[in-house]
Design a protein around this motif. Structure first.
Motif, PDB file in Angstrom:
ATOM      1  N   LEU A  48       0.819  -1.214   0.000  1.00 26.68           N
ATOM      2  CA  LEU A  48       0.000   0.000   0.000  1.00 26.68           C
ATOM      3  C   LEU A  48       0.851   1.262   0.000  1.00 26.68           C
ATOM      4  O   LEU A  48       0.445   2.297  -0.550  1.00 26.68           O
ATOM      5  CB  LEU A  48      -0.943  -0.008   1.210  1.00 26.68           C
ATOM      6  CG  LEU A  48      -2.079  -1.044   1.159  1.00 26.68           C
ATOM      7  CD1 LEU A  48      -2.940  -0.942   2.412  1.00 26.68           C
ATOM      8  CD2 LEU A  48      -2.931  -0.851  -0.093  1.00 26.68           C
ATOM      9  N   ASP A  49       2.053   1.167   0.570  1.00 32.88           N
ATOM     10  CA  ASP A  49       2.924   2.342   0.615  1.00 32.88           C
ATOM     11  C   ASP A  49       3.422   2.722  -0.776  1.00 32.88           C
ATOM     12  O   ASP A  49       3.552   3.912  -1.092  1.00 32.88           O
ATOM     13  CB  ASP A  49       4.106   2.071   1.548  1.00 32.88           C
ATOM     14  CG  ASP A  49       4.901   3.330   1.852  1.00 32.88           C
ATOM     15  OD1 ASP A  49       4.342   4.440   1.730  1.00 32.88           O
ATOM     16  OD2 ASP A  49       6.095   3.206   2.203  1.00 32.88           O
ATOM     17  N   VAL A  50       3.697   1.728  -1.622  1.00 33.95           N
ATOM     18  CA  VAL A  50       4.183   2.027  -2.974  1.00 33.95           C
ATOM     19  C   VAL A  50       3.038   2.106  -3.977  1.00 33.95           C
ATOM     20  O   VAL A  50       3.186   2.717  -5.042  1.00 33.95           O
ATOM     21  CB  VAL A  50       5.210   0.967  -3.427  1.00 33.95           C
ATOM     22  CG1 VAL A  50       6.395   0.951  -2.495  1.00 33.95           C
ATOM     23  CG2 VAL A  50       4.576  -0.416  -3.527  1.00 33.95           C
ATOM     24  N   CYS A  51       1.900   1.503  -3.669  1.00 27.00           N
ATOM     25  CA  CYS A  51       0.763   1.524  -4.584  1.00 27.00           C
ATOM     26  C   CYS A  51       0.164   2.922  -4.687  1.00 27.00           C
ATOM     27  O   CYS A  51      -0.112   3.410  -5.774  1.00 27.00           O
ATOM     28  CB  CYS A  51      -0.295   0.529  -4.130  1.00 27.00           C
ATOM     29  SG  CYS A  51      -1.814   0.554  -5.130  1.00 27.00           S
ATOM     30  N   LYS A  52      -0.060   3.546  -3.540  1.00 29.36           N
ATOM     31  CA  LYS A  52      -0.660   4.891  -3.501  1.00 29.36           C
ATOM     32  C   LYS A  52      -1.997   4.883  -4.263  1.00 29.36           C
ATOM     33  O   LYS A  52      -2.116   5.389  -5.387  1.00 29.36           O
ATOM     34  CB  LYS A  52       0.282   5.942  -4.085  1.00 29.36           C
ATOM     35  CG  LYS A  52       1.640   5.985  -3.397  1.00 29.36           C
ATOM     36  CD  LYS A  52       2.488   7.111  -3.922  1.00 29.36           C
ATOM     37  CE  LYS A  52       3.895   7.064  -3.351  1.00 29.36           C
ATOM     38  NZ  LYS A  52       3.937   7.061  -1.884  1.00 29.36           N
ATOM     39  N   LEU A  53      -2.996   4.312  -3.624  1.00 31.96           N
ATOM     40  CA  LEU A  53      -4.309   4.141  -4.247  1.00 31.96           C
ATOM     41  C   LEU A  53      -4.864   5.460  -4.763  1.00 31.96           C
ATOM     42  O   LEU A  53      -4.805   6.492  -4.086  1.00 31.96           O
ATOM     43  CB  LEU A  53      -5.282   3.537  -3.240  1.00 31.96           C
ATOM     44  CG  LEU A  53      -4.996   2.085  -2.808  1.00 31.96           C
ATOM     45  CD1 LEU A  53      -5.901   1.691  -1.659  1.00 31.96           C
ATOM     46  CD2 LEU A  53      -5.172   1.141  -3.984  1.00 31.96           C
ATOM     47  N   ALA A  54      -5.405   5.415  -6.000  1.00 29.61           N
ATOM     48  CA  ALA A  54      -5.980   6.611  -6.605  1.00 29.61           C
ATOM     49  C   ALA A  54      -7.225   7.045  -5.842  1.00 29.61           C
ATOM     50  O   ALA A  54      -7.381   8.209  -5.482  1.00 29.61           O
ATOM     51  CB  ALA A  54      -6.314   6.339  -8.071  1.00 29.61           C
ATOM     52  N   ASN A  55      -8.122   6.127  -5.592  1.00 34.85           N
ATOM     53  CA  ASN A  55      -9.332   6.405  -4.815  1.00 34.85           C
ATOM     54  C   ASN A  55      -9.351   5.430  -3.652  1.00 34.85           C
ATOM     55  O   ASN A  55      -9.616   4.241  -3.844  1.00 34.85           O
ATOM     56  CB  ASN A  55     -10.587   6.239  -5.674  1.00 34.85           C
ATOM     57  CG  ASN A  55     -10.615   7.228  -6.823  1.00 34.85           C
ATOM     58  OD1 ASN A  55     -10.358   8.412  -6.614  1.00 34.85           O
ATOM     59  ND2 ASN A  55     -10.914   6.744  -8.024  1.00 34.85           N
ATOM     60  N   ASP A  56      -9.055   5.920  -2.489  1.00 33.52           N
ATOM     61  CA  ASP A  56      -8.969   5.043  -1.320  1.00 33.52           C
ATOM     62  C   ASP A  56     -10.380   4.652  -0.891  1.00 33.52           C
ATOM     63  O   ASP A  56     -11.012   5.320  -0.074  1.00 33.52           O
ATOM     64  CB  ASP A  56      -8.222   5.733  -0.186  1.00 33.52           C
ATOM     65  CG  ASP A  56      -7.817   4.737   0.894  1.00 33.52           C
ATOM     66  OD1 ASP A  56      -8.276   3.586   0.823  1.00 33.52           O
ATOM     67  OD2 ASP A  56      -7.031   5.092   1.779  1.00 33.52           O
ATOM     68  N   THR A  57     -10.882   3.587  -1.467  1.00 33.83           N
ATOM     69  CA  THR A  57     -12.237   3.122  -1.170  1.00 33.83           C
ATOM     70  C   THR A  57     -12.349   2.518   0.217  1.00 33.83           C
ATOM     71  O   THR A  57     -13.448   2.207   0.671  1.00 33.83           O
ATOM     72  CB  THR A  57     -12.680   2.075  -2.207  1.00 33.83           C
ATOM     73  OG1 THR A  57     -11.710   1.021  -2.249  1.00 33.83           O
ATOM     74  CG2 THR A  57     -12.787   2.711  -3.588  1.00 33.83           C
ATOM     75  N   CYS A  58     -11.205   2.325   0.873  1.00 33.17           N
ATOM     76  CA  CYS A  58     -11.244   1.748   2.213  1.00 33.17           C
ATOM     77  C   CYS A  58     -11.600   2.783   3.273  1.00 33.17           C
ATOM     78  O   CYS A  58     -11.830   2.428   4.437  1.00 33.17           O
ATOM     79  CB  CYS A  58      -9.889   1.128   2.562  1.00 33.17           C
ATOM     80  SG  CYS A  58      -9.501  -0.355   1.609  1.00 33.17           S
TER      81      CYS A  58
END
Length: 357
Positions: free
Chosen positions: A171-181
């Motif tokens: 998750l640190d390198v992914c950097k979610l575009a829309n954090d649905t969590c």
């Protein structure tokens, strides 16, 4: 019936010719029974097969890509920070290759200088040049180590691409575009998401299972330890040096494996599986694929390397029908029977000069 016999008479010679083709024999006997020619074609074919398989096993999974797996929003095991490698992949490969090469060089040099000084070792020839027996041994046993090394890499690369387990720092390198969590059920399984981080880091973050560092480092450490046991442990009159050396090698391998946990590169289960696979492949390579535990006595060194072992009870019958006992001890000796004692009784082992690899 006659057609079958004609076909059989034509096919049989072809099969015999193929089975004795020179490119399959790494060592070929010469007119001198103590001199063996190194078949450059056979060496090239073996190298092509081994490293060609290694290249294919890496290229194909890379072209097919890595499995895209989802994750649970409340999965804390993939929320660790990204850290650089304590031991990079290049450093790992160099360390393990040097470890195997230096171990083989030291052990074989020690055997030839301290243990086999009175042994008349076979001589090897490459084209019109003579090769030192130490050089041939170094390449032979280092080549043995490369068999399991390549198989280890092939299994690891294929498994990582098929499983696609997320690393602890995903998750640190992914950097979610829309954090649905952020909203909704925290235990939802997210499969439809987009990463905005560096593509190469995101791709590597999907290759957690199983740890390649652990598998490779333990393979090379255990292979070196088993090789020392086979080639040095049985002839060195010291009960301390060999265990200390073996333990130090395994400790370094475990240290490299544990660094993958502290670097947030792998889950502990990834490292554990990698350790077991590395140890298993090392033991399997030594015992089954290369059988380095056989023929390690000083008397056995008069036999050339890379030739199939002759059964202990085998006898060679020449065209005269008489049994010949070749000289395997020294050129000046009249006896070619290696005698041993077991339980107070002497036994004779007849070892004819092999002619095929």
């Amino acid at each position: 019936m006659s057609m079958t016999r004609k076909l059989s008479s034509r096919v049989a010679p072809v099969i015999r010719k193929i089975s004795t083709m020179s490119f399959l024999k790494v060592m070929e006997p010469s007119l001198d029974p103590k001199v063996f020619n190194v078949n450059e074609v056979a060496v090239g074919v073996n190298l092509l097969l081994l490293y060609g398989f290694a290249a294919i096993s890496v290229i194909i999974p890379t072209l097919l890509g890595v499995s895209q797996r989802g994750f649970f929003c409340d999965d804390d095991s993939i929320r660790y920070e990204y850290r650089t490698d304590t031991i990079t992949a290049v450093q790992l490969m160099l360390y393990n290759l040097v470890l195997n090469a230096v171990t083989v060089l030291f052990v074989e040099y020690y055997r030839m200088q301290k243990i086999e000084s009175s042994i008349n070792n076979p001589r090897y020839r490459w084209r019109n040049s003579h090769l030192h027996a130490l050089f041939v041994r170094l390449l032979t046993y280092f080549g043995y180590s490369q068999i399991g090394f390549v198989m280890n890499i092939a299994l690891n690369v294929a498994t990582k691409h098929v499983v696609g387990r997320l690393r602890p720092h995903f998750l640190d390198v992914c950097k979610l575009a829309n954090d649905t969590c952020v909203t909704g059920d925290s235990h939802r399984y997210i499969i439809d998401y987009e990463c905005t981080g560096a593509p190469e880091l995101v791709l590597e973050a999907r290759k957690s299972f199983y740890s390649g560092h652990s598998a490779v480092s333990l393979y090379c450490a255990v292979w070196s330890a088993l090789y020392i046991q086979a080639r040095l442990g049985t002839v060195l009159n010291n009960r301390i040096v060999v265990p200390i050396t073996q333990t130090a090698m395994i400790m370094v391998g475990l240290g490299i494996s544990f660094s993958r946990i502290t670097d947030n590169k792998h889950h502990w289960s990834d490292v554990l599986v990698g350790v077991f696979i590395g140890i298993f492949i090392a033991a399997y390579t030594c015992v089954f694929w290369t059988d380095i535990f056989s023929n390690n006595s000083t008397e056995a060194e008069v036999q050339p390397l890379l030739l199939s072992p002759t059964p202990r009870t085998a006898r060679v019958e020449w065209s005269t029908g008489e049994v010949e006992r070749p000289n395997l001890v020294s050129p000046s000796s009249d006896s070619s029977v290696v005698s041993g004692s077991g339980g107070g009784q002497e036994s004779e082992v007849l070892l004819p000069v092999p002619t095929s690899a």
